[in-house]
Design a protein around this motif. Structure first.
Motif, PDB file in Angstrom:
ATOM      1  N   UNK A 165      60.759  34.252  76.228  1.00  0.00           N
ATOM      2  CA  UNK A 165      60.020  34.189  77.482  1.00  0.00           C
ATOM      3  C   UNK A 165      59.479  35.530  77.925  1.00  0.00           C
ATOM      4  N   UNK A 166      59.550  36.535  77.057  1.00  0.00           N
ATOM      5  CA  UNK A 166      59.172  37.906  77.420  1.00  0.00           C
ATOM      6  C   UNK A 166      57.992  38.353  76.565  1.00  0.00           C
ATOM      7  N   UNK A 167      57.026  39.002  77.216  1.00  0.00           N
ATOM      8  CA  UNK A 167      55.879  39.572  76.510  1.00  0.00           C
ATOM      9  C   UNK A 167      56.013  41.081  76.339  1.00  0.00           C
ATOM     10  N   UNK A 168      56.645  41.733  77.309  1.00  0.00           N
ATOM     11  CA  UNK A 168      56.875  43.167  77.191  1.00  0.00           C
ATOM     12  C   UNK A 168      58.171  43.527  77.904  1.00  0.00           C
ATOM     13  N   UNK A 169      58.825  44.545  77.374  1.00  0.00           N
ATOM     14  CA  UNK A 169      60.045  45.057  77.964  1.00  0.00           C
ATOM     15  C   UNK A 169      59.994  46.575  77.926  1.00  0.00           C
ATOM     16  N   UNK A 170      60.889  47.235  78.637  1.00  0.00           N
ATOM     17  CA  UNK A 170      60.839  48.687  78.794  1.00  0.00           C
ATOM     18  C   UNK A 170      62.045  49.365  78.161  1.00  0.00           C
TER      19      UNK A 170
END
Length: 360
Positions: A55-60
């Motif tokens: 469910x994630x497109x970008x993370x840090x």
């Protein structure tokens, strides 16, 4: 069980650092796909599989040279800019920093007290995992009740999960994200904290498939930056955590809703953002049970930032609502904050559950 409403505790809106590209590097699904094939298990099939599963497109992750202490100081600076907070006037500061190393939060609190020039005893640090923000609210409210009128109680979350996870572990590598937030509790202005509850829930061996929920491994593990280092990383019994975690999140939301029912006030559910799979399961149940409630999903662009996940949503709540086709918040709207996740003290056979209600 009847819960007594709180009185005299208000909170500012949250601030966060997610927009600080000088502090964070963004990791997309292409990189997660690549990392997932460098571990000991099967990796994701495609970037689309990563997106669907997590469910994630970008993370840090932290940029090279940036440390958790830098995030803590920047959050304090942002609280000063937004609300005129002078940290030296605060007799109690809550700090959540989660890690497989139980001393990591102590070290961060030590550094923070030195860097900003505070007596060490003022910084109350916890290593609490995904329910950490709610635990800070609970402890901060208790402190505020004992402090003189006009006192402000800042709450900081500083999460860098890339430090204690294996970047090749498919169970985690697609969902976790760094994050840092700040909130102030006070008596005279802000949004009303009406309810707060946190508890550790034991779960039977049968429900856990006769395996621990979480455990720690020590060794050389790949980091998101591409290098390896000697670390203690978290492992997870994914199926058992999913089933129990979803149930506890749903139960927390039900309890928060029942605490304010009956009501004709608008209700917005701002859950901890664990994973796409868990959020979808929770939302499917709650849309049937609570058709009047609006449910926030902020996962795609921010990931699971552990204790920072709920305040990261709160920091941009109106933008998220508008993006989801809803109206901005109005005075009197009720925010239900359910969360469940790892119990850092007894991670093998407990999960931690919490919920809060904030009136805007």
């Amino acid at each position: 069980m009847a819960y007594q409403p709180m009185t005299g505790v208000r909170c500012t809106h949250a601030v966060d650092l997610a927009d600080r590209i000088d502090l964070f590097e963004l990791i997309g699904n292409e990189r997660v796909l690549e990392l997932s094939h460098q571990g000991r298990g099967p990796g994701f099939a495609t970037e689309a599989t990563v997106a669907k599963s997590t469910g994630v497109e970008q993370r840090r992750i932290l940029r090279p040279g940036v440390k958790p202490i830098d995030l803590a100081v920047e959050v304090i600076d942002r609280l000063a800019e937004e609300f005129g907070l002078d940290i030296h006037d605060c007799p109690w500061i809550g700090l959540c920093h989660s890690n497989t190393d139980p001393a990591a939060a102590d070290r961060l609190a030590d550094k923070l007290s030195r860097v900003v020039g505070l007596p060490r005893e003022r910084v109350a640090n916890i290593n609490f995992g995904c329910v950490g923000y709610l635990e800070l609210l609970r402890r901060g409210a208790g402190q505020l009740a004992e402090l003189p009128e006009g006192t402000r109680v800042p709450l900081l979350t500083v999460e860098t999960p890339e430090d204690w996870h294996d970047a090749t572990d498919r169970a985690f590598c697609g969902i976790i994200s760094a994050g840092a937030t700040g909130t102030i509790l006070q008596r005279d202005a802000g949004h009303k904290l009406r309810y707060i509850n946190v508890e550790h829930i034991p779960v039977s061996d049968e429900i856990r498939n006769h395996q621990p929920f979480f455990w720690v491994e020590e060794g050389e593990f790949l980091r998101f930056s591409g290098d390896t280092s000697q670390r203690r990383v978290m492992r997870m019994n994914g199926e058992a955590v999913f089933l129990s975690g979803v149930n506890l999140m749903i139960e927390a939301c039900r309890t928060a809703f029942n605490a304010v029912s009956p009501t004709d006030q608008r209700i917005i559910v701002v859950p901890h953002q664990p994973s796409g799979k868990m959020l979808r399961a929770m939302i499917a149940v709650l849309r049937d049970e609570l058709p009047c409630a609006e449910i926030i999903n902020n996962l795609a662009l921010y990931g699971n930032s552990i204790s920072s996940s709920i305040p990261t949503v709160l920091a941009r709540i109106n933008d998220v609502l508008v993006d989801q086709g809803s109206d901005r918040l109005s005075e009197g709207d009720l925010l239900l904050l359910p969360a469940a996740g790892i119990c850092m003290e007894t991670r093998a056979d407990h999960l931690t559950q919490g919920w809060a209600v904030i009136e805007w």
